[in-house]
Every structure is written in structure tokens, then in C-alpha cells.
Scaffold this motif. Sequence first.
Motif, mmCIF file in Angstrom:
data_model
loop_
_atom_site.group_PDB
_atom_site.id
_atom_site.type_symbol
_atom_site.label_atom_id
_atom_site.label_comp_id
_atom_site.label_asym_id
_atom_site.label_seq_id
_atom_site.Cartn_x
_atom_site.Cartn_y
_atom_site.Cartn_z
ATOM 1 N N GLU A 206 7.447 41.066 -8.299
ATOM 2 C CA GLU A 206 8.136 41.941 -9.265
ATOM 3 C C GLU A 206 9.588 42.093 -8.822
ATOM 4 O O GLU A 206 9.881 42.206 -7.631
ATOM 5 N N LEU A 207 10.483 42.138 -9.776
ATOM 6 C CA LEU A 207 11.903 42.263 -9.469
ATOM 7 C C LEU A 207 12.318 43.704 -9.210
ATOM 8 O O LEU A 207 13.379 43.948 -8.624
ATOM 9 N N VAL A 208 11.514 44.654 -9.670
ATOM 10 C CA VAL A 208 11.811 46.072 -9.425
ATOM 11 C C VAL A 208 10.553 46.756 -8.903
ATOM 12 O O VAL A 208 9.442 46.239 -9.030
ATOM 13 N N ASN A 218 13.666 45.216 -6.043
ATOM 14 C CA ASN A 218 12.560 44.745 -5.202
ATOM 15 C C ASN A 218 12.846 43.333 -4.693
ATOM 16 O O ASN A 218 11.939 42.593 -4.333
ATOM 17 N N LEU A 219 14.132 42.954 -4.665
ATOM 18 C CA LEU A 219 14.493 41.603 -4.263
ATOM 19 C C LEU A 219 14.128 41.302 -2.810
ATOM 20 O O LEU A 219 13.996 40.141 -2.434
ATOM 21 N N ALA A 220 13.959 42.346 -1.992
ATOM 22 C CA ALA A 220 13.613 42.128 -0.587
ATOM 23 C C ALA A 220 12.126 41.849 -0.379
ATOM 24 O O ALA A 220 11.697 41.551 0.740
ATOM 25 N N ASP A 221 11.339 41.911 -1.439
ATOM 26 C CA ASP A 221 9.898 41.681 -1.320
ATOM 27 C C ASP A 221 9.616 40.236 -0.891
ATOM 28 O O ASP A 221 10.279 39.300 -1.353
ATOM 29 N N PRO A 222 8.650 40.008 -0.018
ATOM 30 C CA PRO A 222 8.336 38.648 0.439
ATOM 31 C C PRO A 222 7.984 37.681 -0.694
ATOM 32 O O PRO A 222 8.271 36.474 -0.590
ATOM 33 N N ALA A 401 16.520 37.754 2.493
ATOM 34 C CA ALA A 401 16.661 39.167 2.879
ATOM 35 C C ALA A 401 18.132 39.573 2.914
ATOM 36 O O ALA A 401 18.514 40.654 2.437
ATOM 37 N N GLU A 402 18.975 38.704 3.457
ATOM 38 C CA GLU A 402 20.413 38.994 3.509
ATOM 39 C C GLU A 402 21.014 39.033 2.114
ATOM 40 O O GLU A 402 21.846 39.900 1.802
#
Length: 419
Positions: A206-208, A218-222, A401-402
Amino acid sequence: MKRKLTAAIGIAGMIFPIAACGGGDGGSETEGSRTLKVWMMDGSAPDQWQKDLAAEFEERTGAEVEFETQTWNGIQQKLTTALSEENPPDVFEIGNTQTPAYAKTGGLADLTALKSEIGADWTDSLNKSAVYEGKQYAAPWFVVNRVVIYNKKVWAEAGIETVPRTRDEFHAALKRIGERTDAEPIYLPGQNWYHFVGLVIGEGGELVKKDGGRYVSNLADPKVAAAAETYRKFQALSEAPKDKDEATPQQGDVFAKGDVGAIIGMGWEAAAAVKANPAIEKDIGYFTIPGETAARPEGVFLGGSNLAVAAGSRKQDLAEEFLKLALSDEYEGRLAKLNGVIPNKESLQAELKGNAAAEAAAPAVAGGGTTPLIPEWAAVENDPNPIKTYLTAVLNGKSPAEAAKQVEGEFDKRLAQQQ
């Protein structure tokens, strides 16, 4: 098709509150009025389809249909204004990702009862965009999605005899094109972000996400990171710019030159290639974007349209009768056959037979999805789109992640605009 259906999806912009007016009982009609006003977007419904539908509707109900063709440019503001007036369009086409925003404002009639009556076999992945907070505020009409458009001549020169069925096979085939031919294996711009959305859907991501009572990045999600790595792996085989999308330049024009093995795009992009270079038509083929396993195609973004009824319409009953007819197997099937779009029932996909691009698109629909179906999403897509910035950062060497950390502040700021 007469228009690029991608214009229908993910249109950014603010939706202003709509006060539903008129028709307080939800079913009465203005005395003496038996004309149903229907807004259709340019290119969505062929003229003969509209004429036949209007004639049958009049025969069944005694009421006339007045179709008005609208353009996507500026439609959000125009529709927002129309829905706040005393005489709104009774039925209208609405972009699937726009639907939640209009539902939140109160501009759309509740069609939950209609869903129970005629929508038991609507495809789940199409119907999700028509539901808001558990209620049915529109009806799924059609979608389109991306496929692999490939140059059969280039693939034959590389000695590839069958189309790949898994993601690894697809990557291996493209590498082989690079090793055995002078062609660019795949033209994949760094910011083809709708394809990236499909990869996220394929990962189950999911993006959020909800943080307390608000949505945030939610871009940091694996799972999102895994999608970004897949994008990077394939983009590494391309000479396309990392900071441009598929429209800059139009990738169909690039493909038309005949020295590209494949692109990931819509059927109309192949038509654009043929228009630019008619000789390439005989070499064009299509296949479903392969997923991790042969049993499950890659996730895809489903862009398309729903049909909705204005909450302020004084002709609720007539509007629902119109939807019953327009969404019937006969008219859904005819629309699919004429326009090559994916209909709202899997059982009607047989109508796509003979349309190679649509046949390749159909298998991925059940596992497809959209951008987040929340009103807050609209502002995220405004330029400069932070997801595009994220992708370019990943392709230029940052870890997912960065890259996520780089853009999440702007991402969250945009999500907060309507919360």
C-alpha cells in the motif's frame, strides 16, 4: 479508442464540498420532466452505442436520454459545480479514482440497493473504487490496464520463440535481446509511475497507511521497496531517461522506430506507434505482464470509469433504470467489443476475442488495483509528483528507504490537505 484512457485516472486536484440539493425524497421527479441528463466523457461510449441505449431506454420507460459529451480537462471543477446546483446531471461518468472524493462530499447517490439487484457478479477489483465507507456510491463500468507491447521481429532476431510467463523469464528474455541484437531491450522511463503502482499492488503493498486518524506515506514499507527494486532491475536494461515519464517523449513514438524490444503500456500506445510508422504494425505483439509465478500475472493499475447518480437528481428511479440497462450484459459486452475495454464482469471478457491488446490485458484484471481510494489522494499526484521523485532517486542509486525518506515529508503534506 478516441481518447487516451489514462487521462481518466488519477487526475489530481481539490474537490470542494457539495451540498446535495433537490430531490429530498430521493425518488420524485419534476412534474412533466421525462428527460434524463447523462454526462459521458469524450471517447468513452461510441455514438451508436449511445443511440441504441437511448432508444431502448425510451421504449422501456417512455423517458428520453439527453447525452452530453464532456472532456477530462477541467471536469472535476465543472462536475463539482454542477452537483451543487438545482439541476445536476442525473447520471454521469466519473473516473474510478475520483469516486471516493465525490462520495465524501455527499454528491453521489447511494446505490447499495442497486448493487444487490444487479451487481452480484461485478469483478471485485473493479468494484472497489465504487465503494466508500462500506456503501456503494457508483457502479463499475470499465477499466483498462497496461500490457507488454513487444516487437516480434526483434524477439525473433534474439532467438526467443515463446513469450515469457514469469518475471524472471521476462527479464532473461530482455537480457538476451541486449546480448544478441542491436535493439534496446525495453524502453522503460524512470518515472512510469503507474507501472510502479502495479508492481506495488503485485507485492500486496500500500502506498499510504493510517497513523492515528490521518493518512501518511507508506513508501518505507518493505513491500513497496521490493516493487522499487523490481522496477530498478528492469529499468537497468533500458536507455530511457531516469527523470522522465512515458509521455516525455511519448513511448509509442520511441517504439515506432523499430529498435526497441518492448514497452509496458496501453493498447492505444501501440496504435500511436503504427500511426507514426505504419510498417511496424505487422511486428507488434502483446502479452500479459508476467508476475513472480506463471499462475499469477504481475499487478497492474486499473484505470477507468464508474457510472454514478447525482444525489441531487430528482429522477433517482429513472437514473437507476438507466444504469440497469447501460450495465446489462448486452451493453457492457458491446462496449467491450467496440472499445477494447475490460467490462465489469469476468464472464463478459469473451467479448474481447480478436482484440490482441485487450486479450493480453484481461488476465491481470482480477489481481489489479488502483491508487489509494481515499479523497486525500488527489493532491499527491500534482506536479512534481513525489512518487516520480522517489523512483528517480532509487534509479540514481539511493536505497528505497533513503528515497522514501527524501520525499515522505512532501507526501504527508499533500495527504494532509484534505484531512
